[in-house]
Each structure stands twice: as structure tokens, then as C-alpha cells.
Design a protein around this motif. Structure first.
Motif, PDB file in Angstrom:
ATOM      1  N   THR A 130       0.917  -1.268   0.075  1.00  0.00           N
ATOM      2  CA  THR A 130      -0.123   0.086   0.132  1.00  0.00           C
ATOM      3  C   THR A 130       0.884   1.410  -0.105  1.00  0.00           C
ATOM      4  N   ARG A 131       0.407   2.304  -0.468  1.00  0.00           N
ATOM      5  CA  ARG A 131       1.233   3.414  -0.441  1.00  0.00           C
ATOM      6  C   ARG A 131       1.383   3.926   0.918  1.00  0.00           C
ATOM      7  N   ALA A 132       0.648   3.852   1.899  1.00  0.00           N
ATOM      8  CA  ALA A 132       0.747   4.072   3.325  1.00  0.00           C
ATOM      9  C   ALA A 132       2.049   3.366   3.940  1.00  0.00           C
ATOM     10  N   ASP A 133       2.146   2.255   3.519  1.00  0.00           N
ATOM     11  CA  ASP A 133       3.113   1.297   3.836  1.00  0.00           C
ATOM     12  C   ASP A 133       4.514   1.624   3.148  1.00  0.00           C
ATOM     13  N   ALA A 134       4.344   1.964   1.896  1.00  0.00           N
ATOM     14  CA  ALA A 134       5.444   2.531   1.321  1.00  0.00           C
ATOM     15  C   ALA A 134       5.923   3.753   1.665  1.00  0.00           C
ATOM     16  N   ALA A 135       5.271   4.734   2.162  1.00  0.00           N
ATOM     17  CA  ALA A 135       5.534   5.953   3.004  1.00  0.00           C
ATOM     18  C   ALA A 135       6.295   5.859   4.258  1.00  0.00           C
ATOM     19  N   GLY A 136       5.913   4.627   4.899  1.00  0.00           N
ATOM     20  CA  GLY A 136       6.329   4.350   6.250  1.00  0.00           C
ATOM     21  C   GLY A 136       7.805   3.602   6.269  1.00  0.00           C
ATOM     22  N   ILE A 137       7.957   2.923   5.229  1.00  0.00           N
ATOM     23  CA  ILE A 137       9.199   2.340   4.749  1.00  0.00           C
ATOM     24  C   ILE A 137      10.201   3.767   4.482  1.00  0.00           C
ATOM     25  N   GLY A 138       9.564   4.716   3.850  1.00  0.00           N
ATOM     26  CA  GLY A 138      10.595   5.705   3.352  1.00  0.00           C
ATOM     27  C   GLY A 138      10.764   6.454   4.659  1.00  0.00           C
ATOM     28  N   VAL A 139      10.062   6.597   5.421  1.00  0.00           N
ATOM     29  CA  VAL A 139      10.110   7.391   7.067  1.00  0.00           C
ATOM     30  C   VAL A 139      11.305   6.501   7.505  1.00  0.00           C
TER      31      VAL A 139
END
Length: 401
Positions: free
Chosen positions: A223-232
């Protein structure tokens, strides 16, 4: 487990000994391999004090890294308001392994070695800038923070021009003194920022890790939310830890000039690599310990940790275990320190350790050679150490040359 008379954790370091683990941890290590400690929220957890036991627990599938599990020893009064999961670091297998595998390739040793010339260029350019600026200077602001920030920005595809924003936000997120609401707001700002970048990468993909994650989102693997979390996670871990090692390592070496000379005067990459491992062992910037919760009854050094009880591997004192490292409180860049647990152990050991090693090798192998007269420009007692942060180091390091 009882909280009666249990010492508080984290423990304070001794005044005048900023590089050493808290003396309370040393006393516990000498007395027992496993001891109850009291956390800031009033809960109790077990602290594992010895090297071999720490590795055994970190390799045990019956302990969990999932912060949402009952009994996980976060120790924070109140939940982090508004904060989601920071990538895969606080997950268990198989989901941890599935997500971690998506970002493993750029951090593999061969790929990181290909980045060495670019890292060398960044280090040399920052030293040029440092030498052209005011003298004395703050090594943190002028060198230690910019170097790993530039590297991780290039790898992820994050504009370095935004460094003030993400450095400030990450500082608030890992602050011990910030409220749950403040940490939650910092996380949300970083998450929204990475989410916006992912949208841009979806429309205009480039040769970077965030663009790779957008492919995973498009394919339905993430999910994009999980992708953003990985980015953080990768953005914070990619600059905070290495920046603190650069500054704290430099201070430790300046206070041990004979050790600094061994690094400065050598042309042997193996000597530099060995010095990096010793500094990682000696300094231990992750001074909150590796935290887990038992999913089943487990035995540690003949004692039982019950299911649902929290357990903390105090890696700073583990790396000072005299049964593993001779004269462990001595900084010796010639020793073989590769067995340290500064990067953890087991399936959750640090993903970015190959990158951190190369960055530190380039920094330690270049900075003191190019500025051989580098010296502290302030008394040690006036240097502000990060006792208030989850990642240990110094807020400022005044230097002159």
C-alpha cells in the motif's frame, strides 16, 4: 517478575564518562545475566546484560518486535498519537521479511561498494566547505549531518534541499522528552512528506529507491501508506545514526590521540575498516537497547521469562562484556571487534549496516588525514550530549584546526 526495588531504565551515564554505558548496567552485568528494570511508564521488563544471552534472545523466534503486542516494553507513557508503524522494523516475520526484502537490494554489500566513489566525493566536498568556512566550526552542522543526509537522499530520491525539514522532524520523533502528541505529529509530517514524494515518483519515476517502491504499490504488493512508512524509516535511520557516529566517534578519537594517529597515518583500508568496527562497539549510539516481548515462556541463563513479559537487550553493555572483549572499556582500533552487536543480531539486524560501514570508513579515513590539526574547540563539560534522544551522540561538536 516484580518491580520492587527494580532500577529505572534507561539508566543515567556517569558524569565525566560520556562514552561508557551507565555504571548501573555494569553493576547488573557483574551480578546477573537477567534483571528486572522499571520503565518510565511504570511498567517492568527484563534487561539482558551479557553478550551471549543477548544474541540468543535476538535469534529466538519466540520473541516479538511488534510494538502492538501486549507487554512490549516501549516504556513510553501514552501511545504516540497519530503515528503509524514506522516501516517493517516493528513487525514480525513473515510480514517483516516480505517488506524488508523489497528494499534489501540497494543495501547489499556489492551495491554499496559501487557507491563508495560517490560517498568519497560527498565527503571531500563537505571537507572543502568546512575548511572554507569559519574556524572554529560546529562539526555536527557543517559535516556530520550533511554527509549521511546527502547519501541517503541520493539513494532514496529525496531532495536534499528539504534537509532542514526532515532533520528537524526526525529529531522530534526520536526525542525522549517530546510528548506522544509531538512525536505523533512529527511522524505524520514525515509520512505525508514521503507520501507526496511517492506520488511524484509514480508520475515521474527515476533511478532511486522511492521509485522502486512505487512499482511495488502499482503491482499491488504494497500500500502507499506502507511505502511511505518504509520511506520514513529509511530516511531517519539513514542519516541520524551515521551522523551521530561521525561526531561522537570524532570526539572519542580526539580524546584518544594515539588511536586517532593510527587511523590518520595509515593507508591500509583494512586498518580503517577495523577501526570502524571498534568505534561501533565502543560507542553504541543505540542506547535504549533492543526491545522485544516474549510470545512464549523462554529460558535465559537458567531463568524463565514468561509469555507477555518485555525483554530488553542492553547492547551497550553487551559490547562491553569482558568475557568476549578483553579490556572492553578501552578504545583499541587495532582489536578485532567484528562480533559486536551494535547493529543487533538475527533477522532484525540493521538493514543499512553495509552503507553505514562504507560511510564511516570513508569519513574516518579522510577527515583526519585532510585536517590533521583537527581539535576540540570547547571543554568536554560544555559539549551537549544527547541524553534526551533515542540515538546517542552530541547536539554540537565545536572544532578548530
Amino acid at each position: 517478575m516484580t518491580s520492587v526495588d527494580a532500577p529505572e531504565f534507561p539508566m543515567p551515564r556517569a558524569a565525566g564518562c560520556p562514552f561508557d554505558p551507565p555504571p548501573g548496567l555494569r553493576e547488573l552485568q557483574e551480578e546477573t545475566p537477567l534483571a528486572p528494570v522499571r520503565l518510565p511508564d511504570g511498567s517492568t521488563a527484563w534487561v539482558v546484560t551479557r553478550y551471549a544471552d543477548q544474541r540468543a534472545v535476538l535469534a529466538d523466534s519466540r520473541v516479538s518486535s511488534d510494538v502492538t503486542k501486549p507487554g512490549y516494553p516501549s516504556g513510553t507513557p501514552g501511545r504516540v498519537v497519530g503515528a503509524g508503524n514506522i516501516g517493517f522494523i516493528l513487525m514480525d516475520d513473515p510480514e517483516h521479511a516480505r517488506l524488508r526484502k523489497m528494499v534489501t537490494a540497494p543495501f547489499m554489500i556489492k551495491r554499496v561498494e559501487q557507491m563508495r566513489p560517490a560517498i568519497q566525493r560527498i565527503v571531500d566536498e563537505r571537507i572543502d566547505t568546512l575548511l572554507a568556512g569559519p574556524n572554529p566550526a560546529d562539526l555536527v552542522e557543517s559535516f556530520a549531518l550533511p554527509v549521511p543526509s546527502l547519501v541517503i537522499c541520493e539513494l532514496l530520491g529525496v531532495p536534499y534541499t528539504d534537509h532542514d525539514f526532515f532533520q528537524h522532524s526526525s529529531k522530534n520523533l526520536i526525542s525522549r522528552s517530546a510528548s506522544p502528541e509531538e512525536r505523533g505529529a512529527a511522524f505524520q509530517k514525515l509520512h505525508d512528506y514521503l507520501d507526496d514524494l511517492l506520488i511524484e515518483k509514480t508520475e515521474r519515476p527515476q533511478d532511486d529507491l522511492l521509485s522502486t517502491l512505487t512499482e511495488r504499490v502499482r503491482n499491488g504488493e504494497l500500500t502507499r501508506a506502507d511505502a511511505a512508512g518504509i520511506g520514513v524509516l529509511l530516511l531517519i535511520a539513514g542519516h541520524e545514526t551515521t551522523a551521530n557516529m561521525i561526531a561522537l566517534g570524532t570526539m572519542a578519537l580526539l580524546e584518544n590521540p594515539e588511536q586517532l594517529a593510527l587511523i590518520r597515518d595509515t593507508g591500509d583500508p583494512k586498518v580503517i575498516a577495523g577501526a570502524v568496527e571498534e568505534l561501533l562497539r565502543y560507542l553504541n549510539i543505540t542506547h535504549n537497547g533492543r526491545r522485544r516481548v516474549a510470545l512464549a515462556d523462554i529460558e535465559v541463563a537458567g531463568q524463565t521469562i514468561r509469555a507477555g513479559e518485555g525483554v530488553i537487550m542492553a547492547n551497550d553493555i553487551g559490547n562491553r562484556d569482558p568475557s568476549v572483549f578483553d579490556h572492553p572499556d578501552r578504545l583499541d582500533v587495532t582489536r578485532d571487534a567484528r562480533r559486536h552487536v551494535a547493529f543487533g543480531f538475527g533477522v532484525h539486524q540493521c538493514l543499512g549496516q553495509p552503507l553505514a560501514r562504507v560511510e564511516l570508513q570513508v569519513v574516518y579515513g579522510t577527515l583526519y588525514r585532510r585536517i590533521p590539526t583537527l581539535a576540540l574547540a570547547a571543554d568536554r563539560d560544555s559539549i551537549p550530549f544527547k541524553h534526551d534522544a533515542a540515538v546517542y551522540g552530541v547536539h554540537e561538536l565545536p572544532v578548530r584546526w
